[in-house]
Motif scaffolding. Structure first.
Motif, PDB file in Angstrom:
ATOM      1  N   ALA A  45      18.763  77.090  98.429  1.00 15.85           N
ATOM      2  CA  ALA A  45      18.619  76.086  97.372  1.00 15.85           C
ATOM      3  C   ALA A  45      17.164  75.918  96.974  1.00 15.85           C
ATOM      4  CB  ALA A  45      19.194  74.744  97.836  1.00 15.85           C
ATOM      5  N   THR A  46      16.252  75.978  97.963  1.00 17.19           N
ATOM      6  CA  THR A  46      14.833  75.883  97.669  1.00 17.19           C
ATOM      7  C   THR A  46      14.391  77.030  96.778  1.00 17.19           C
ATOM      8  OG1 THR A  46      14.453  74.839  99.815  1.00 17.19           O
ATOM      9  CG2 THR A  46      12.528  75.760  98.693  1.00 17.19           C
ATOM     10  N   ALA A  47      14.846  78.235  97.101  1.00 14.89           N
ATOM     11  CA  ALA A  47      14.455  79.406  96.330  1.00 14.89           C
ATOM     12  C   ALA A  47      14.928  79.317  94.891  1.00 14.89           C
ATOM     13  CB  ALA A  47      15.021  80.671  96.986  1.00 14.89           C
ATOM     14  N   VAL A  48      16.078  78.680  94.668  1.00 16.43           N
ATOM     15  CA  VAL A  48      16.607  78.544  93.311  1.00 16.43           C
ATOM     16  C   VAL A  48      15.613  77.846  92.416  1.00 16.43           C
ATOM     17  CG1 VAL A  48      18.345  77.322  91.929  1.00 16.43           C
ATOM     18  CG2 VAL A  48      19.044  78.615  93.940  1.00 16.43           C
ATOM     19  N   ASP A  49      14.904  76.844  92.970  1.00 18.85           N
ATOM     20  CA  ASP A  49      14.025  76.012  92.151  1.00 18.85           C
ATOM     21  C   ASP A  49      12.554  76.352  92.313  1.00 18.85           C
ATOM     22  OD1 ASP A  49      13.031  72.689  91.622  1.00 18.85           O
ATOM     23  OD2 ASP A  49      14.129  73.928  90.208  1.00 18.85           O
ATOM     24  N   SER A 122       7.472  69.110  85.261  1.00 19.45           N
ATOM     25  CA  SER A 122       7.236  70.501  84.862  1.00 19.45           C
ATOM     26  C   SER A 122       8.436  71.402  85.107  1.00 19.45           C
ATOM     27  CB  SER A 122       6.006  71.054  85.583  1.00 19.45           C
ATOM     28  OG  SER A 122       6.191  71.018  86.992  1.00 19.45           O
ATOM     29  N   GLY A 123       9.104  71.236  86.253  1.00 19.94           N
ATOM     30  CA  GLY A 123      10.247  72.090  86.549  1.00 19.94           C
ATOM     31  C   GLY A 123      11.362  71.948  85.536  1.00 19.94           C
ATOM     32  N   PHE A 131      17.234  74.363  84.315  1.00 19.05           N
ATOM     33  CA  PHE A 131      17.168  73.332  85.352  1.00 19.05           C
ATOM     34  C   PHE A 131      18.548  72.714  85.558  1.00 19.05           C
ATOM     35  CE2 PHE A 131      16.327  69.134  87.107  1.00 19.05           C
ATOM     36  CZ  PHE A 131      15.283  69.347  87.996  1.00 19.05           C
ATOM     37  N   ASP A 132      19.218  72.371  84.458  1.00 21.80           N
ATOM     38  CA  ASP A 132      20.549  71.762  84.562  1.00 21.80           C
ATOM     39  C   ASP A 132      21.565  72.757  85.113  1.00 21.80           C
ATOM     40  OD1 ASP A 132      19.559  69.377  83.605  1.00 21.80           O
ATOM     41  OD2 ASP A 132      20.177  69.730  81.534  1.00 21.80           O
ATOM     42  N   VAL A 156      15.483  63.420  87.957  1.00 24.33           N
ATOM     43  CA  VAL A 156      14.380  64.086  87.261  1.00 24.33           C
ATOM     44  C   VAL A 156      14.770  64.372  85.812  1.00 24.33           C
ATOM     45  CG1 VAL A 156      13.000  66.197  87.140  1.00 24.33           C
ATOM     46  CG2 VAL A 156      13.398  65.096  89.352  1.00 24.33           C
ATOM     47  N   SER A 157      15.980  64.905  85.609  1.00 21.28           N
ATOM     48  CA  SER A 157      16.442  65.227  84.253  1.00 21.28           C
ATOM     49  C   SER A 157      16.453  63.993  83.364  1.00 21.28           C
ATOM     50  CB  SER A 157      17.847  65.839  84.300  1.00 21.28           C
ATOM     51  OG  SER A 157      17.847  67.070  84.978  1.00 21.28           O
TER      52      SER A 157
END
Length: 322
Positions: A45-49, A122-123, A131-132, A156-157
């Motif tokens: 999951a970390t790598a995804v973002d 920023s992300g 992102f969504d 965040v969104s």
């Protein structure tokens, strides 16, 4: 002025997430034999973002000399109105716009808080659709922390919804804002630049002096911004020989000191949200703040006194420990 290639400030969140993930994973393995499958899924999951924009900006910027930085007449209030508004605002685009007049007048805290908005958003702003989409994928993964991570990303969104790719919340833009804030006198911005591997002066004397100024300021934003530089990254460096520095615990201690000095570290704070949304480091206890999360999940019982002693040292024993 020298010209250097700044590192991506968003990696600060990822570095923090990696630190806590490693501590949590090692403690879990020690206490329970380790849930390696859960750790692996969090890493996925970390790598995804963790994707960063490449080749889209010129990363070379002018940097000021430390001697050119303005010195504010007094340290900023522990939680100024500007900072409180960042914590509570549901529309960070409007919040950043409201700070522009003060920023044009070289208000150091206003410029610093605009840079915090840029980093926080920023992300999402780089590609709202991606992102969504990633948020939906994380939810469909069904891992133990999926619901909390999805909630953090949705927060965040919502707060960053009015930002778009054309706003260019790029690595260069964030660093430029932090250099601007440092020039105006923000010790938090100076600390952030050093933690990103881009100190205004790359000398042991400057780095040691900056650490001392951060402590003297009692500015929670500065403590928090400096924290990543005081962890493993400081190990073996002579300029930090008598400082709280050089270990995983010391990095956590700087952040805990920031919380105790008044930084928002509640369950929905930018700190906890960024850990969870960007790194998959989410509390399994609803409503748990950063300090309770650290002592509950990231520090073995034998380490509690060590961390508290570090925090007490950082704060000069002036404030009662929790």
């Amino acid at each position: 002025m020298s010209r250097r290639s700044p590192s991506w400030p968003g990696t600060r969140t990822l570095a923090w997430a990696t630190l806590v993930l490693l501590v949590v994973a090692s403690v879990a393995a020690w206490v329970q034999g380790g849930d390696h499958d859960s750790v692996e899924r969090v890493a996925i999951a970390t790598a995804v973002d963790a994707r960063l924009p490449e080749g889209s900006v010129d990363r070379t910027i002018d940097r000021p000399r430390a001697s050119a930085i303005q010195t504010p007449d007094a340290a900023p209030a522990t939680r100024s109105t500007i900072r409180q508004a960042f914590d509570s605002s549901r529309d960070l685009f409007a919040y950043a716009q409201s700070l522009e007049p003060a920023a044009r007048e070289r208000d150091a805290d206003a410029i610093w808080m605009i840079s915090r908005v840029y980093e926080y958003c920023s992300g999402f702003a780089t590609s709202p659709a991606a992102f969504d989409r990633d948020t939906r994928v994380i939810g469909e993964m069904g891992m133990r922390g999926s619901a909390a991570m999805v909630a953090a990303r949705e927060r965040v969104s919502e707060r960053c919804a009015r930002f778009a790719p054309q706003d260019e919340l790029t690595p260069r833009m964030i660093v430029l804002k932090r250099v601007e804030a440092a020039e105006a006198g923000s010790v938090a911005a100076e600390a952030s630049l050093m933690a990103s591997g881009e100190p205004l002066e790359d000398t042991p004397e400057y780095k040691r002096e900056l650490v001392e100024r951060v402590q003297k300021s009692e500015d929670p934003e500065a403590y928090s911004a400096l924290a990543p530089a005081m962890g493993i990254a400081a190990s073996g460096k002579v300029e930090y020989s008598d400082k709280v520095a050089g270990t995983q615990f010391s990095e956590l201690a700087w952040q805990l000191a920031a919380c105790r000095l008044g930084m928002d570290c509640t369950a929905d704070s930018a700190l906890m949200t960024s850990y969870c949304a960007n790194g998959g480091i989410c509390s399994s206890v609803p409503g748990q703040d950063f300090e309770r999360f650290v002592f509950d999940a990231a520090v073995p019982r034998q380490g509690v006194d060590v961390i508290n002693d570090m925090v007490d040292s950082l704060m000069g024993g002036k404030r009662e420990l929790k």
